[in-house]
Design a protein around this motif. Sequence first.
Motif, short mmCIF file in Angstrom:
data_model
loop_
_atom_site.label_atom_id
_atom_site.label_comp_id
_atom_site.label_asym_id
_atom_site.label_seq_id
_atom_site.Cartn_x
_atom_site.Cartn_y
_atom_site.Cartn_z
N SER A 145 0.83 -1.21 0.00
CA SER A 145 0.00 0.00 0.00
C SER A 145 0.86 1.26 0.00
N LEU A 146 2.04 1.19 0.63
CA LEU A 146 2.96 2.32 0.60
C LEU A 146 3.49 2.56 -0.81
N SER A 147 3.64 1.49 -1.59
CA SER A 147 4.07 1.65 -2.98
C SER A 147 3.09 2.50 -3.76
N LEU A 148 1.81 2.40 -3.44
CA LEU A 148 0.78 3.20 -4.11
C LEU A 148 0.70 4.62 -3.57
N THR A 149 1.07 4.80 -2.31
CA THR A 149 0.95 6.11 -1.67
C THR A 149 1.82 7.14 -2.37
N GLU A 159 12.34 2.29 0.21
CA GLU A 159 12.55 1.88 -1.18
C GLU A 159 13.75 0.92 -1.28
N PRO A 160 13.75 -0.02 -2.23
CA PRO A 160 12.78 -0.15 -3.33
C PRO A 160 11.48 -0.81 -2.88
N LEU A 161 10.39 -0.31 -3.43
CA LEU A 161 9.07 -0.83 -3.13
C LEU A 161 8.56 -1.68 -4.30
N LEU A 162 7.27 -1.84 -4.39
CA LEU A 162 6.66 -2.69 -5.41
C LEU A 162 6.99 -2.15 -6.80
N PRO A 163 7.54 -2.97 -7.69
CA PRO A 163 7.85 -2.48 -9.04
C PRO A 163 6.57 -2.32 -9.86
N GLY A 164 6.66 -1.45 -10.87
CA GLY A 164 5.56 -1.29 -11.79
C GLY A 164 4.53 -0.25 -11.40
N VAL A 165 4.71 0.39 -10.22
CA VAL A 165 3.77 1.42 -9.78
C VAL A 165 4.26 2.78 -10.25
#
Length: 399
Positions: A145-149, A159-165
């Motif tokens: 959810s932080l990757s989207l924030t 970081e690194p967070l979810l790739p592709g966001v």
Amino acid sequence: MDTNDWRERFGDAMMGSLAPPLAMLERGEGAHVWDVDGNRYLDFLAGIAVNALGHAHPVLVDAVSRQVATLAHVSNYFASPPQLELAERLRRITGAGDAGRVFFANSGAEAIEAAIKLARLNRGDGRRTRILSLINSFHGRTMGSLSLTGKTALREAFEPLLPGVEHIDTTIEALEAAMDDTVAAIFIEPIKGEAGVLDLPEGFLRRARELATENGSLLILDEIQTGVGRTGTWFAFQQTDVVPDALALAKGIAGGVPIGALVTFGAASELFQPGQHGSTFGGNPLATAAGNAVLGEIERAGLIENASAIGAKLHAIIDDIGSPLIAEIRGQGALIGLGLSQPVAGALSAAAFANGLIINAPNDSSIRIAPPLIVGDAELQEFREKFSLALQSLTLDAK
């Protein structure tokens, strides 16, 4: 033991990720809370849009007491009557209907995590690898959810967070430039609560729906803060002609008992298969019994209509106070944001608290007001008095 003693114990026992508490609260009733020193506060934040029925509402107290005396928890190998009742209720009030499905979690962040998995399942022939979110958005603090924030300051330490966001500007032009058939999903808050209660541009949500449909992308709405009647309809999207593919919910559902939910619409309901997601506590009998009680009381007592009335009256009160510090009033229903003409929101929130009023400052130039949906004219008059005193004291301090 007074507040200073509790603060010392808090600092010794609690993780450093939490700021020192403003007070140690020990009880509440209706729209008021009391601290351990006996000070009484008007709670116009409601646990950040959680306590829809205020504090110690008898309907919620009775429902939780009765449920814990029978079943508090079962694993997800089993179902329970309150779980199914709440799922069916959510399908009805969201408009998802018979084609809708519900996944229960424990929080808004967990509901978003389920939605991220849903997006990943929407790969099409494999080319849909991107997920879009908005700059200055807030979707939670777990790693997904932080990757989207869309707040760099919150993300950068992890970081690194979810790739592709990808985070885009909240403009129709940016939306049109970013959307194509490689986008698995776009996540949108109908009102950006943590950004200071910021409304979307006119037509933004409708255009997002059109582009998502054209490209086979999912439109996933985060109504964790705006949902459950707060904006004057069950959900903010219902004030438009837009229907999402999925809806993330939490906060007000159970009036303070932890719960989250992801509701899917239409074809999105077929994406998850058995074993692809789960939650030990999600949808347990205690939390869902609380949810049924809260949502039932909101419906029975006309609290959605009251949210609209609260919003109109708060607008009128704030306009009538006429402070030059208030540059803008934003939001809908019982979710109000004040845009300030100077970056003194923290000082104003502190002055309000000193005068017995709980509101908050999500950033330096915004105040957020989110009272319980049960408040009436007496509480609104009390808000007027306390907020006026806070504004006056701030002006005097500035002099």
